[in-house]
Design a protein around this motif. Structure first.
Motif, PDB file in Angstrom:
ATOM      1  N   HIS A   1     -11.979  -8.127   3.823  1.00  0.00           N
ATOM      2  CA  HIS A   1     -11.060  -8.942   3.029  1.00  0.00           C
ATOM      3  C   HIS A   1      -9.680  -8.288   3.039  1.00  0.00           C
ATOM      4  O   HIS A   1      -9.543  -7.096   2.778  1.00  0.00           O
ATOM      5  CB  HIS A   1     -11.584  -9.086   1.600  1.00  0.00           C
ATOM      6  CG  HIS A   1     -12.725 -10.049   1.496  1.00  0.00           C
ATOM      7  ND1 HIS A   1     -12.650 -11.237   0.814  1.00  0.00           N
ATOM      8  CD2 HIS A   1     -13.971 -10.010   2.025  1.00  0.00           C
ATOM      9  CE1 HIS A   1     -13.799 -11.888   0.913  1.00  0.00           C
ATOM     10  NE2 HIS A   1     -14.623 -11.155   1.640  1.00  0.00           N
ATOM     11  N   ILE A   2      -8.651  -9.093   3.322  1.00  0.00           N
ATOM     12  CA  ILE A   2      -7.315  -8.525   3.555  1.00  0.00           C
ATOM     13  C   ILE A   2      -6.216  -9.184   2.722  1.00  0.00           C
ATOM     14  O   ILE A   2      -5.071  -8.727   2.746  1.00  0.00           O
ATOM     15  CB  ILE A   2      -6.937  -8.625   5.047  1.00  0.00           C
ATOM     16  CG1 ILE A   2      -6.862 -10.094   5.492  1.00  0.00           C
ATOM     17  CG2 ILE A   2      -7.927  -7.850   5.923  1.00  0.00           C
ATOM     18  CD1 ILE A   2      -6.327 -10.292   6.909  1.00  0.00           C
ATOM     19  N   ALA A   3      -6.517 -10.273   2.003  1.00  0.00           N
ATOM     20  CA  ALA A   3      -5.470 -10.994   1.272  1.00  0.00           C
ATOM     21  C   ALA A   3      -4.889 -10.129   0.156  1.00  0.00           C
ATOM     22  O   ALA A   3      -5.601  -9.382  -0.518  1.00  0.00           O
ATOM     23  CB  ALA A   3      -6.036 -12.285   0.693  1.00  0.00           C
ATOM     24  N   ALA A   4      -3.577 -10.227  -0.034  1.00  0.00           N
ATOM     25  CA  ALA A   4      -2.879  -9.451  -1.067  1.00  0.00           C
ATOM     26  C   ALA A   4      -1.665 -10.241  -1.534  1.00  0.00           C
ATOM     27  O   ALA A   4      -1.206 -11.151  -0.847  1.00  0.00           O
ATOM     28  CB  ALA A   4      -2.449  -8.093  -0.505  1.00  0.00           C
ATOM     29  N   PRO A   5      -1.130  -9.916  -2.729  1.00  0.00           N
ATOM     30  CA  PRO A   5       0.051 -10.627  -3.239  1.00  0.00           C
ATOM     31  C   PRO A   5       1.306 -10.199  -2.497  1.00  0.00           C
ATOM     32  O   PRO A   5       2.170  -9.495  -3.021  1.00  0.00           O
ATOM     33  CB  PRO A   5       0.090 -10.225  -4.720  1.00  0.00           C
ATOM     34  CG  PRO A   5      -0.576  -8.897  -4.758  1.00  0.00           C
ATOM     35  CD  PRO A   5      -1.641  -8.940  -3.719  1.00  0.00           C
ATOM     36  N   SER A   6       1.402 -10.608  -1.258  1.00  0.00           N
ATOM     37  CA  SER A   6       2.503 -10.206  -0.393  1.00  0.00           C
ATOM     38  C   SER A   6       2.621 -11.199   0.752  1.00  0.00           C
ATOM     39  O   SER A   6       1.701 -11.976   1.010  1.00  0.00           O
ATOM     40  CB  SER A   6       2.234  -8.800   0.165  1.00  0.00           C
ATOM     41  OG  SER A   6       3.123  -8.483   1.212  1.00  0.00           O
ATOM     42  N   ALA A   7       3.758 -11.170   1.431  1.00  0.00           N
ATOM     43  CA  ALA A   7       3.899 -11.972   2.645  1.00  0.00           C
ATOM     44  C   ALA A   7       3.016 -11.418   3.751  1.00  0.00           C
ATOM     45  O   ALA A   7       2.721 -12.095   4.724  1.00  0.00           O
ATOM     46  CB  ALA A   7       5.353 -11.976   3.105  1.00  0.00           C
ATOM     47  N   TRP A   8       2.588 -10.151   3.590  1.00  0.00           N
ATOM     48  CA  TRP A   8       1.767  -9.473   4.591  1.00  0.00           C
ATOM     49  C   TRP A   8       0.359  -9.267   4.056  1.00  0.00           C
ATOM     50  O   TRP A   8       0.161  -9.064   2.866  1.00  0.00           O
ATOM     51  CB  TRP A   8       2.383  -8.120   4.960  1.00  0.00           C
ATOM     52  CG  TRP A   8       3.811  -8.241   5.357  1.00  0.00           C
ATOM     53  CD1 TRP A   8       4.915  -8.029   4.571  1.00  0.00           C
ATOM     54  CD2 TRP A   8       4.314  -8.650   6.634  1.00  0.00           C
ATOM     55  NE1 TRP A   8       6.055  -8.275   5.271  1.00  0.00           N
ATOM     56  CE2 TRP A   8       5.723  -8.649   6.543  1.00  0.00           C
ATOM     57  CE3 TRP A   8       3.707  -9.003   7.841  1.00  0.00           C
ATOM     58  CZ2 TRP A   8       6.542  -8.996   7.612  1.00  0.00           C
ATOM     59  CZ3 TRP A   8       4.517  -9.340   8.912  1.00  0.00           C
ATOM     60  CH2 TRP A   8       5.914  -9.337   8.793  1.00  0.00           C
ATOM     61  N   ASP A   9      -0.605  -9.271   4.962  1.00  0.00           N
ATOM     62  CA  ASP A   9      -1.969  -8.941   4.576  1.00  0.00           C
ATOM     63  C   ASP A   9      -2.096  -7.434   4.411  1.00  0.00           C
ATOM     64  O   ASP A   9      -1.317  -6.656   4.958  1.00  0.00           O
ATOM     65  CB  ASP A   9      -2.961  -9.426   5.637  1.00  0.00           C
ATOM     66  CG  ASP A   9      -3.068 -10.947   5.667  1.00  0.00           C
ATOM     67  OD1 ASP A   9      -3.115 -11.539   4.569  1.00  0.00           O
ATOM     68  OD2 ASP A   9      -3.104 -11.531   6.757  1.00  0.00           O
ATOM     69  N   SER A  10      -3.122  -7.030   3.659  1.00  0.00           N
ATOM     70  CA  SER A  10      -3.374  -5.608   3.429  1.00  0.00           C
ATOM     71  C   SER A  10      -4.382  -5.077   4.451  1.00  0.00           C
ATOM     72  O   SER A  10      -5.431  -5.687   4.664  1.00  0.00           O
ATOM     73  CB  SER A  10      -3.918  -5.396   2.014  1.00  0.00           C
ATOM     74  OG  SER A  10      -4.406  -4.076   1.858  1.00  0.00           O
ATOM     75  N   ASN A  11      -4.091  -3.943   5.040  1.00  0.00           N
ATOM     76  CA  ASN A  11      -4.981  -3.319   6.012  1.00  0.00           C
ATOM     77  C   ASN A  11      -5.813  -2.185   5.418  1.00  0.00           C
ATOM     78  O   ASN A  11      -6.500  -1.459   6.147  1.00  0.00           O
ATOM     79  CB  ASN A  11      -4.182  -2.774   7.201  1.00  0.00           C
ATOM     80  CG  ASN A  11      -3.689  -3.882   8.112  1.00  0.00           C
ATOM     81  OD1 ASN A  11      -4.422  -4.803   8.439  1.00  0.00           O
ATOM     82  ND2 ASN A  11      -2.435  -3.787   8.526  1.00  0.00           N
ATOM     83  N   ILE A  12      -5.759  -2.035   4.102  1.00  0.00           N
ATOM     84  CA  ILE A  12      -6.428  -0.899   3.462  1.00  0.00           C
ATOM     85  C   ILE A  12      -7.936  -0.942   3.670  1.00  0.00           C
ATOM     86  O   ILE A  12      -8.565   0.066   3.998  1.00  0.00           O
ATOM     87  CB  ILE A  12      -6.078  -0.847   1.959  1.00  0.00           C
ATOM     88  CG1 ILE A  12      -4.593  -0.499   1.793  1.00  0.00           C
ATOM     89  CG2 ILE A  12      -6.952   0.178   1.226  1.00  0.00           C
ATOM     90  CD1 ILE A  12      -4.096  -0.548   0.369  1.00  0.00           C
ATOM     91  N   THR A  13      -8.540  -2.111   3.500  1.00  0.00           N
ATOM     92  CA  THR A  13      -9.993  -2.208   3.654  1.00  0.00           C
ATOM     93  C   THR A  13     -10.403  -1.964   5.097  1.00  0.00           C
ATOM     94  O   THR A  13     -11.401  -1.280   5.367  1.00  0.00           O
ATOM     95  CB  THR A  13     -10.489  -3.589   3.197  1.00  0.00           C
ATOM     96  OG1 THR A  13     -10.032  -3.828   1.865  1.00  0.00           O
ATOM     97  CG2 THR A  13     -12.000  -3.644   3.209  1.00  0.00           C
ATOM     98  N   THR A  14      -9.644  -2.502   6.030  1.00  0.00           N
ATOM     99  CA  THR A  14      -9.938  -2.272   7.445  1.00  0.00           C
ATOM    100  C   THR A  14      -9.842  -0.790   7.775  1.00  0.00           C
ATOM    101  O   THR A  14     -10.694  -0.232   8.483  1.00  0.00           O
ATOM    102  CB  THR A  14      -8.966  -3.066   8.334  1.00  0.00           C
ATOM    103  OG1 THR A  14      -8.972  -4.435   7.950  1.00  0.00           O
ATOM    104  CG2 THR A  14      -9.349  -2.950   9.795  1.00  0.00           C
ATOM    105  N   MET A  15      -8.831  -0.128   7.240  1.00  0.00           N
ATOM    106  CA  MET A  15      -8.673   1.309   7.446  1.00  0.00           C
ATOM    107  C   MET A  15      -9.846   2.080   6.837  1.00  0.00           C
ATOM    108  O   MET A  15     -10.355   3.048   7.429  1.00  0.00           O
ATOM    109  CB  MET A  15      -7.350   1.782   6.823  1.00  0.00           C
ATOM    110  CG  MET A  15      -7.140   3.280   6.863  1.00  0.00           C
ATOM    111  SD  MET A  15      -6.852   3.895   8.528  1.00  0.00           S
ATOM    112  CE  MET A  15      -5.094   3.576   8.682  1.00  0.00           C
TER     113      MET A  15
END
Length: 284
Positions: free
Chosen positions: A232-246
């Motif tokens: 899951h990558i959705a975040a309150p931003s124009a960009w997705d979050s890569n934290i979970t993938t990392m």
């Protein structure tokens, strides 16, 4: 949960015909479910009542409700950064962005970790720790930074690791060297890149195993992958979050390191000696 996640979670509860239908839906997901109920039934070689029963098992009131959800997912998958920002700005609560973003990331981690199949995780680590196999690592426009991070660590752990540049005009040269049994690690999240999909398709034709790091909607590459981590990558931003993938990538790195420690340790010792001789790092 996405419809794909529901189908996979309920796989054991489905009848033979329903599993057949589920496979068809997942093959070209989510577009495969956007035609008429009759066309979907014909594609899966099942009856229309079977389609109706399956969508109800997934928690939908009927086929139109099922398709509305699919269209919403498709809209999410193809959203540009501008579109994503407009959505979260309109719906943003009054809480500070520090809290909102952190909560979104924690939710992403919880949902992603709950979906990781230990058997799939072990399979990925087995492929990557097998030193008879060569490993190629590639990312896309944004995910190339994740690919570079993964490659750098894996290269220390073992030999025969190759980083494929993300520019599409370079990877055909690496494709020439692919052999059956090799492993390609691919990072691909929305908006999925056509060149990376072509690479996966052609790698599969050569008998290469693919380990995919993707998002909750699932890259089209998933149908070619031996193992797929859907984060899951959705975040309150124009960009997705890569934290979970990392996070998942780092756990894989940690496990491969432990499995290969007998050969990894001397590699790391030799590398440290090189660092000392070249004075690469400061000594205090």
């Amino acid at each position: 949960m996405t419809i794909a996640e529901r189908l996979r979670d309920r796989a054991e509860q489905l009848t033979r015909s329903e599993r057949q239908l589920s496979d068809v839906v997942l093959q070209n997901y989510p577009v495969s479910g956007l035609g008429t109920i009759t066309s979907l039934a014909e594609a899966a070689d099942v009856s229309t009542p079977t389609v109706a029963r399956l969508v109800q098992k997934l928690g939908f009131s009927g086929f139109p409700d099922f398709q509305r959800s699919l269209r919403a997912e498709l809209d999410e998958k193809i959203s540009s950064p501008l579109t994503k920002r407009e959505r979260w700005v309109d719906d943003a609560p009054d809480a500070h962005i520090l809290n909102r973003f952190t909560k979104a990331v924690i939710d992403n981690i919880g949902q992603s970790m709950a979906k990781v199949d230990p058997a799939d995780f072990d399979k990925a680590c087995s492929l990557l720790s097998d030193e008879k196999r060569r490993v190629f690592v590639v990312g896309g426009r944004i995910t190339r930074t994740l690919a570079d991070y993964f490659f750098l660590h894996l290269q220390v752990i073992r030999d025969k690791v190759v980083h494929i540049p993300s520019n599409s005009n370079a990877w055909p040269h690496y494709l020439l060297d692919f052999e059956p049994g090799d492993v390609v690690v691919i990072f691909d999240v929305r908006r999925y890149e056509n060149s990376t999909l072509r690479l996966a398709e052609m790698a599969g034709e050569r008998g290469v195993e693919i380990v995919l790091f993707s998002d909750q909607w699932g890259s089209p590459i998933a149908q070619h992958a031996s193992v797929c981590f859907t984060n899951h990558i959705a975040a309150p931003s124009a960009w997705d979050s890569n934290i979970t993938t990392m996070l998942i990538a780092e756990i894989v790195i940690s496990e491969v390191q432990e499995r290969n420690w007998d050969t990894t340790r001397p590699r790391m010792e030799a590398l440290e000696e090189m660092f000392d001789r070249t004075r690469f790092f400061r000594k205090f």
